[in-house]
Design a protein around this motif. Structure first.
Motif, mmCIF file in Angstrom:
data_model
loop_
_atom_site.group_PDB
_atom_site.id
_atom_site.type_symbol
_atom_site.label_atom_id
_atom_site.label_comp_id
_atom_site.label_asym_id
_atom_site.label_seq_id
_atom_site.Cartn_x
_atom_site.Cartn_y
_atom_site.Cartn_z
ATOM 1 N N ASN A 1 42.584 28.989 46.909
ATOM 2 C CA ASN A 1 41.867 30.335 46.575
ATOM 3 C C ASN A 1 42.051 30.812 45.158
ATOM 4 O O ASN A 1 42.004 32.308 44.713
ATOM 5 N N HIS A 2 42.561 30.391 44.284
ATOM 6 C CA HIS A 2 42.840 30.196 42.703
ATOM 7 C C HIS A 2 41.952 29.537 42.007
ATOM 8 O O HIS A 2 41.831 28.005 42.066
ATOM 9 N N VAL A 3 40.750 30.064 41.116
ATOM 10 C CA VAL A 3 39.805 29.237 40.579
ATOM 11 C C VAL A 3 41.109 28.395 39.125
ATOM 12 O O VAL A 3 41.589 28.894 38.911
ATOM 13 N N LEU A 4 40.237 27.416 39.480
ATOM 14 C CA LEU A 4 41.014 26.094 38.351
ATOM 15 C C LEU A 4 39.867 26.038 37.128
ATOM 16 O O LEU A 4 39.231 26.397 37.039
ATOM 17 N N LEU A 5 41.175 26.289 36.141
ATOM 18 C CA LEU A 5 40.218 25.948 34.971
ATOM 19 C C LEU A 5 41.035 25.062 33.993
ATOM 20 O O LEU A 5 41.425 24.899 33.575
ATOM 21 N N VAL B 1 34.628 33.953 36.970
ATOM 22 C CA VAL B 1 34.490 34.004 38.753
ATOM 23 C C VAL B 1 36.306 34.146 38.885
ATOM 24 O O VAL B 1 36.524 35.246 39.544
ATOM 25 N N ALA B 2 36.705 33.584 38.318
ATOM 26 C CA ALA B 2 38.290 34.301 38.039
ATOM 27 C C ALA B 2 38.505 35.379 37.609
ATOM 28 O O ALA B 2 39.367 36.428 38.364
ATOM 29 N N THR B 3 38.015 36.541 37.185
ATOM 30 C CA THR B 3 37.739 37.262 36.502
ATOM 31 C C THR B 3 38.123 38.474 37.950
ATOM 32 O O THR B 3 38.633 39.108 37.702
ATOM 33 N N LYS B 4 36.894 38.128 38.359
ATOM 34 C CA LYS B 4 36.594 39.283 39.257
ATOM 35 C C LYS B 4 37.772 39.099 40.669
ATOM 36 O O LYS B 4 37.525 39.563 41.308
ATOM 37 N N SER B 5 38.395 37.705 40.740
ATOM 38 C CA SER B 5 38.679 37.126 42.149
ATOM 39 C C SER B 5 40.275 37.990 41.627
ATOM 40 O O SER B 5 41.230 38.262 42.459
ATOM 41 N N PHE C 1 49.771 29.028 38.844
ATOM 42 C CA PHE C 1 49.236 29.704 39.685
ATOM 43 C C PHE C 1 49.720 30.858 39.654
ATOM 44 O O PHE C 1 50.143 31.191 39.369
ATOM 45 N N GLY C 2 48.499 32.339 39.419
ATOM 46 C CA GLY C 2 48.941 33.613 39.094
ATOM 47 C C GLY C 2 47.760 33.968 38.607
ATOM 48 O O GLY C 2 46.394 33.766 39.028
ATOM 49 N N LYS C 3 48.113 35.442 38.535
ATOM 50 C CA LYS C 3 47.546 36.625 38.098
ATOM 51 C C LYS C 3 46.400 36.276 37.219
ATOM 52 O O LYS C 3 47.357 36.114 35.626
ATOM 53 N N PHE C 4 45.449 36.478 37.116
ATOM 54 C CA PHE C 4 44.625 36.025 35.227
ATOM 55 C C PHE C 4 43.972 37.012 34.869
ATOM 56 O O PHE C 4 43.804 37.891 35.604
ATOM 57 N N SER C 5 44.078 37.024 33.616
ATOM 58 C CA SER C 5 43.233 37.781 32.665
ATOM 59 C C SER C 5 42.749 36.804 31.553
ATOM 60 O O SER C 5 43.232 35.929 30.603
ATOM 61 N N ALA C 6 41.616 37.943 30.231
ATOM 62 C CA ALA C 6 40.949 36.944 29.176
ATOM 63 C C ALA C 6 40.908 37.715 28.453
ATOM 64 O O ALA C 6 40.413 38.959 28.716
ATOM 65 N N ASP C 7 41.181 37.466 26.697
ATOM 66 C CA ASP C 7 40.585 38.062 25.990
ATOM 67 C C ASP C 7 39.509 37.681 26.024
ATOM 68 O O ASP C 7 38.596 37.170 26.513
ATOM 69 N N LEU D 1 42.292 35.996 40.250
ATOM 70 C CA LEU D 1 43.294 35.227 40.587
ATOM 71 C C LEU D 1 42.959 33.231 39.489
ATOM 72 O O LEU D 1 41.454 33.351 39.943
ATOM 73 N N ALA D 2 43.689 32.809 39.128
ATOM 74 C CA ALA D 2 43.153 31.817 38.703
ATOM 75 C C ALA D 2 44.116 30.226 38.295
ATOM 76 O O ALA D 2 45.799 30.592 38.994
ATOM 77 N N CYS D 3 44.173 29.251 38.555
ATOM 78 C CA CYS D 3 44.922 28.195 38.168
ATOM 79 C C CYS D 3 44.628 27.767 37.084
ATOM 80 O O CYS D 3 43.233 26.926 36.356
#
Length: 216
Positions: A7-11, A74-78, A161-167, A80-82
């Protein structure tokens, strides 16, 4: 193509090590309370620290930029990302296929069962599998099987895995872009819940007030 792992969006994008190298730090959660003497007392609220990874992805083609933007959205909406833990890559000691791989002795990560091994050729050609058994330098995936054949010398990363944020994305020439991404663990990867492993020696037993000792 957007892939989700637990359930983490893979980057699955390589990090830009030239202009803005990845940075990793450990975060502790503490609380400050008043001590008996009136001074401040700091106590840890977590048994282990959590890791935070920040890295920059540079999209060098328009299709890659589109895929990056879609994954970030998608990661910003959820939330969660990895991503591969850049800076902790290991090297394949021999060609890998099937349900296991062998690493070069100079490992940069203490692999344990439950970790995810990640191999990448580009952001569309990759494998991400959970490690079932660690036997020395061999990672066994149990029932999982690699989708691709990986040659000797290819890098193998653990996933974070964890909480996602982006500039905000920066345009490079009107077509291409780069973007700084951050993944902060919500739970330390090496956390062990209390009570899972039984004590190796008996406890102190029980005491009965009035018989074992006297209360005055």
């Amino acid at each position: 193509m957007i892939t989700s792992v637990n359930n983490h969006v893979l980057l699955p994008h390589p990090a830009n090590w030239g202009d803005s190298p990845p940075t990793s730090q450990r975060v502790w959660q503490t609380e400050i309370v008043a001590a008996l003497t009136g001074a401040e007392q700091r106590q840890a609220l977590r048994a282990v620290s959590r890791r935070q990874l920040t890295f920059t992805v540079t999209a060098r083609t328009l299709p890659e930029r589109a895929r990056l933007e879609a994954r970030v959205e998608v990661a910003t909406k959820s939330g969660l990302a990895c991503a591969p833990l850049h800076g902790r890559a290991c090297v394949l000691a021999q060609n890998a296929n099937g349900n296991s791989l062998t690493l070069n002795p100079a490992v940069a990560w203490n692999w344990q069962a439950g970790d995810y091994a990640f191999l990448m050729d580009d952001d569309q050609t990759f494998d991400a599998l959970p490690v079932a058994v660690v036997n020395g330098l061999t990672l066994d995936f149990g029932l999982g099987t690699l989708n691709f054949n990986w040659p000797q010398g290819r890098l193998v990363w653990p996933l974070i895995f964890g909480k996602f944020s982006a500039d905000k994305a920066n345009a490079l020439d009107g077509f291409l872009s780069e973007q700084k991404l951050t993944i902060a663990e919500l739970v330390g990867a090496r956390s062990v819940p209390l009570g899972v492993i039984p004590a190796s020696v008996p406890g102190i037993g029980t005491t009965l007030i009035g018989s074992t000792f006297i209360v005055q």
